[in-house]
Design a protein around this motif. Structure first.
Motif, PDB file in Angstrom:
ATOM      1  N   ASN A  27      -9.577  -6.404   3.484  1.00 15.09           N
ATOM      2  CA  ASN A  27      -9.887  -5.560   2.345  1.00 15.09           C
ATOM      3  C   ASN A  27      -8.643  -5.085   1.638  1.00 15.09           C
ATOM      4  O   ASN A  27      -8.693  -4.670   0.494  1.00 15.09           O
ATOM      5  CB  ASN A  27     -10.662  -4.332   2.818  1.00 15.09           C
ATOM      6  N   LEU A  28      -7.526  -5.111   2.341  1.00 19.66           N
ATOM      7  CA  LEU A  28      -6.296  -4.574   1.754  1.00 19.66           C
ATOM      8  C   LEU A  28      -5.540  -5.632   0.961  1.00 19.66           C
ATOM      9  O   LEU A  28      -4.575  -5.327   0.289  1.00 19.66           O
ATOM     10  CB  LEU A  28      -5.407  -3.995   2.858  1.00 19.66           C
ATOM     11  N   GLY A  29      -5.970  -6.865   1.048  1.00 24.24           N
ATOM     12  CA  GLY A  29      -5.313  -7.914   0.277  1.00 24.24           C
ATOM     13  C   GLY A  29      -5.767  -7.902  -1.169  1.00 24.24           C
ATOM     14  O   GLY A  29      -6.621  -7.111  -1.555  1.00 24.24           O
ATOM     15  N   LEU A  30      -5.191  -8.781  -1.950  1.00 24.12           N
ATOM     16  CA  LEU A  30      -5.511  -8.848  -3.377  1.00 24.12           C
ATOM     17  C   LEU A  30      -7.012  -9.062  -3.595  1.00 24.12           C
ATOM     18  O   LEU A  30      -7.622  -9.906  -2.953  1.00 24.12           O
ATOM     19  CB  LEU A  30      -4.736 -10.011  -4.000  1.00 24.12           C
ATOM     20  N   GLN A  31      -7.600  -8.268  -4.471  1.00 24.90           N
ATOM     21  CA  GLN A  31      -9.025  -8.419  -4.737  1.00 24.90           C
ATOM     22  C   GLN A  31      -9.317  -8.829  -6.169  1.00 24.90           C
ATOM     23  O   GLN A  31     -10.224  -9.585  -6.438  1.00 24.90           O
ATOM     24  CB  GLN A  31      -9.734  -7.084  -4.474  1.00 24.90           C
ATOM     25  N   HIS A  32      -8.569  -8.276  -7.084  1.00 21.49           N
ATOM     26  CA  HIS A  32      -8.930  -8.445  -8.480  1.00 21.49           C
ATOM     27  C   HIS A  32      -7.688  -8.459  -9.348  1.00 21.49           C
ATOM     28  O   HIS A  32      -6.799  -7.644  -9.153  1.00 21.49           O
ATOM     29  CB  HIS A  32      -9.853  -7.273  -8.875  1.00 21.49           C
ATOM     30  N   SER A  59      -7.236   6.234   1.644  1.00 19.81           N
ATOM     31  CA  SER A  59      -8.573   5.647   1.660  1.00 19.81           C
ATOM     32  C   SER A  59      -8.596   4.487   2.650  1.00 19.81           C
ATOM     33  O   SER A  59      -7.553   3.939   2.994  1.00 19.81           O
ATOM     34  CB  SER A  59      -8.942   5.143   0.275  1.00 19.81           C
ATOM     35  N   LEU A  60      -9.773   4.131   3.068  1.00 25.70           N
ATOM     36  CA  LEU A  60      -9.995   2.958   3.921  1.00 25.70           C
ATOM     37  C   LEU A  60      -9.266   3.027   5.263  1.00 25.70           C
ATOM     38  O   LEU A  60      -8.083   2.744   5.343  1.00 25.70           O
ATOM     39  CB  LEU A  60      -9.506   1.680   3.219  1.00 25.70           C
ATOM     40  N   CYS A 110      -1.583   6.744   0.311  1.00 28.61           N
ATOM     41  CA  CYS A 110      -2.931   6.238   0.096  1.00 28.61           C
ATOM     42  C   CYS A 110      -3.727   6.348   1.393  1.00 28.61           C
ATOM     43  O   CYS A 110      -3.428   5.681   2.374  1.00 28.61           O
ATOM     44  CB  CYS A 110      -2.819   4.791  -0.329  1.00 28.61           C
ATOM     45  N   SER A 151      -5.675  -5.258  -8.329  1.00 28.12           N
ATOM     46  CA  SER A 151      -6.064  -4.261  -7.344  1.00 28.12           C
ATOM     47  C   SER A 151      -6.324  -4.886  -5.992  1.00 28.12           C
ATOM     48  O   SER A 151      -6.604  -6.076  -5.881  1.00 28.12           O
ATOM     49  CB  SER A 151      -7.304  -3.520  -7.815  1.00 28.12           C
ATOM     50  N   THR A 152      -6.208  -4.085  -4.968  1.00 24.94           N
ATOM     51  CA  THR A 152      -6.613  -4.478  -3.624  1.00 24.94           C
ATOM     52  C   THR A 152      -7.689  -3.474  -3.206  1.00 24.94           C
ATOM     53  O   THR A 152      -8.138  -2.688  -4.019  1.00 24.94           O
ATOM     54  CB  THR A 152      -5.440  -4.418  -2.642  1.00 24.94           C
ATOM     55  N   GLY A 153      -8.071  -3.515  -1.933  1.00 25.56           N
ATOM     56  CA  GLY A 153      -9.094  -2.579  -1.484  1.00 25.56           C
ATOM     57  C   GLY A 153      -8.609  -1.139  -1.430  1.00 25.56           C
ATOM     58  O   GLY A 153      -9.394  -0.214  -1.249  1.00 25.56           O
ATOM     59  N   ALA A 154      -7.301  -0.904  -1.573  1.00 23.30           N
ATOM     60  CA  ALA A 154      -6.777   0.441  -1.400  1.00 23.30           C
ATOM     61  C   ALA A 154      -6.141   1.035  -2.645  1.00 23.30           C
ATOM     62  O   ALA A 154      -6.114   2.240  -2.808  1.00 23.30           O
ATOM     63  CB  ALA A 154      -5.748   0.449  -0.271  1.00 23.30           C
ATOM     64  N   TYR A 155      -5.593   0.222  -3.500  1.00 25.91           N
ATOM     65  CA  TYR A 155      -4.882   0.766  -4.657  1.00 25.91           C
ATOM     66  C   TYR A 155      -4.991  -0.188  -5.841  1.00 25.91           C
ATOM     67  O   TYR A 155      -5.394  -1.337  -5.689  1.00 25.91           O
ATOM     68  CB  TYR A 155      -3.410   1.001  -4.326  1.00 25.91           C
ATOM     69  N   LYS A 170       0.826  -1.207   0.000  1.00 25.06           N
ATOM     70  CA  LYS A 170       0.000   0.000   0.000  1.00 25.06           C
ATOM     71  C   LYS A 170       0.865   1.264   0.000  1.00 25.06           C
ATOM     72  O   LYS A 170       1.728   1.428   0.859  1.00 25.06           O
ATOM     73  CB  LYS A 170      -0.881  -0.031   1.242  1.00 25.06           C
TER      74      LYS A 170
END
Lengths: 179, 149
Positions: free
Chosen positions: A82-87, A57-58, A55, B70-74, A51
């Motif tokens: 939420n800060l881990g890989l999402q997409h 946010s969140l 940054c 992407s993650t929840g922040a970036y 991160k």
């Protein structure tokens, strides 16, 4: 959007369930699937640490999330990290990761977000496309989580963190994902 | 919409350019400070793993390339040239695609000022891009993007 595959990872990063729902991505060997699961598990953890300092946010650190759960009795979102890989977005597929409160990861591989037309491109023209698909996938994750709770966790013959062999669960997954 | 930082990796996995932009505090950000840091190394490792993963899971004959993760922040935008230079931009989540911009950055700024520069090495080794005109033009290019601030 088409769902290609679903993987479920236990809290140690081991693959406990793998199902190709629709054709579209390559079939791997059993060993390769385990490697893939392990890779995703570690990349998910590493991505948390990348991160950028600026940054802002969140404000969802572990403390605020835990505080919220203690005060309200439930989590605002089922996705704890939420800060881990999402997409992950590639040319031929999109991959989404969802982590539950107990550390189990659901991974969905879907068709990619529609490739934008490069002729009249502007970064604002496709605004929200990734977001829209992400919200759609989140709905699927919620449904899959419910199925997991109902047909795997309530199964008296299932031992935690072991591969899921339930045919009923597989059938339900198929009906949700093939729709 | 914000661009936080910009990295270039060469084909030997080393970070040859790193640029951080500041938005909240005044100042110009930092150039080539983070090349040896853990952040650059972890970023490269993450991209490398996801790149192999996307190649492995691809069914079609053509090469599947990673566009972003992407993650929840970036969100991290990724572009790789045929000569294996990897261009990486870290932005916030509102920025959804920067593929064409990265291609332009490579084709216009990088090729003209680094590749075609006779004084710039072919293999960087442990060197970094310190070329002033590249730094200036890359900065201008990114700052003029509507997604920069």
């Amino acid at each position: 959007m088409r769902i290609f595959s679903l993987y479920i990872l236990n809290k140690a990063g081991g693959l406990v369930f793998q199902k190709d729902v629709n054709p579209g991505i390559a079939k791997l060997t059993a060993n390769d699937y385990l490697v893939l699961a392990g890779t995703l598990h570690s990349v998910h953890a590493i991505a948390t640490n990348l991160k950028p300092a600026e940054c802002r946010s969140l404000n969802e650190t572990a403390q605020t999330v835990n505080g919220q759960i203690l005060s309200s009795g439930k989590a605002s979102t089922p996705n704890v990290n939420n800060l881990g890989l999402q997409h992950v977005d590639t040319d031929y597929f999109s991959l989404y990761v969802f982590q539950t409160l107990t550390g189990i990861k659901f991974v969905l591989v879907t068709s990619p977000v529609a490739k934008q037309d490069h002729s009249h491109e502007s970064p604002l023209s496709t605004k929200g496309e990734l977001r829209k698909q992400y919200e759609l996938v989140e709905e699927y994750f919620k449904q899959l989580y419910v199925l997991y709770c109902d047909y795997v966790m309530k199964d008296p013959f299932y031992s935690t963190d072991m591969p899921i062999k339930s045919t009923l669960f597989e059938a339900k997954i198929k009906s949700v994902c093939e729709a | 919409m914000t661009i936080y930082s910009f990295y270039i990796f060469d084909r030997h996995c080393s970070c040859i350019y790193s640029r951080e932009y500041t938005h909240t505090t005044p100042g110009n950000g930092r150039t080539n400070v983070n090349n040896e840091s853990d952040v650059a190394k972890l970023l490269f490792g993450t991209l490398y793993s996801l790149k192999t993963l996307s190649l492995k899971l691809d069914d079609s004959q053509s090469l599947n390339s990673l566009r972003s993760f992407s993650t929840g922040a970036y969100r991290v935008h990724f572009f790789e040239s045929l000569s294996n230079f990897k261009f990486v931009l870290i932005t916030d989540l509102a920025v959804e695609t920067l593929q064409t911009q990265l291609q332009q950055l490579y084709g216009v700024v990088f090729v003209n000022n680094v590749i075609m520069n006779a004084l710039s090495p072919v293999e960087f080794g442990s060197a970094k891009i310190t070329n002033d005109s590249f730094v200036r033009l890359a900065d201008n290019f990114l700052r003029l993007l509507p997604v920069f601030e």
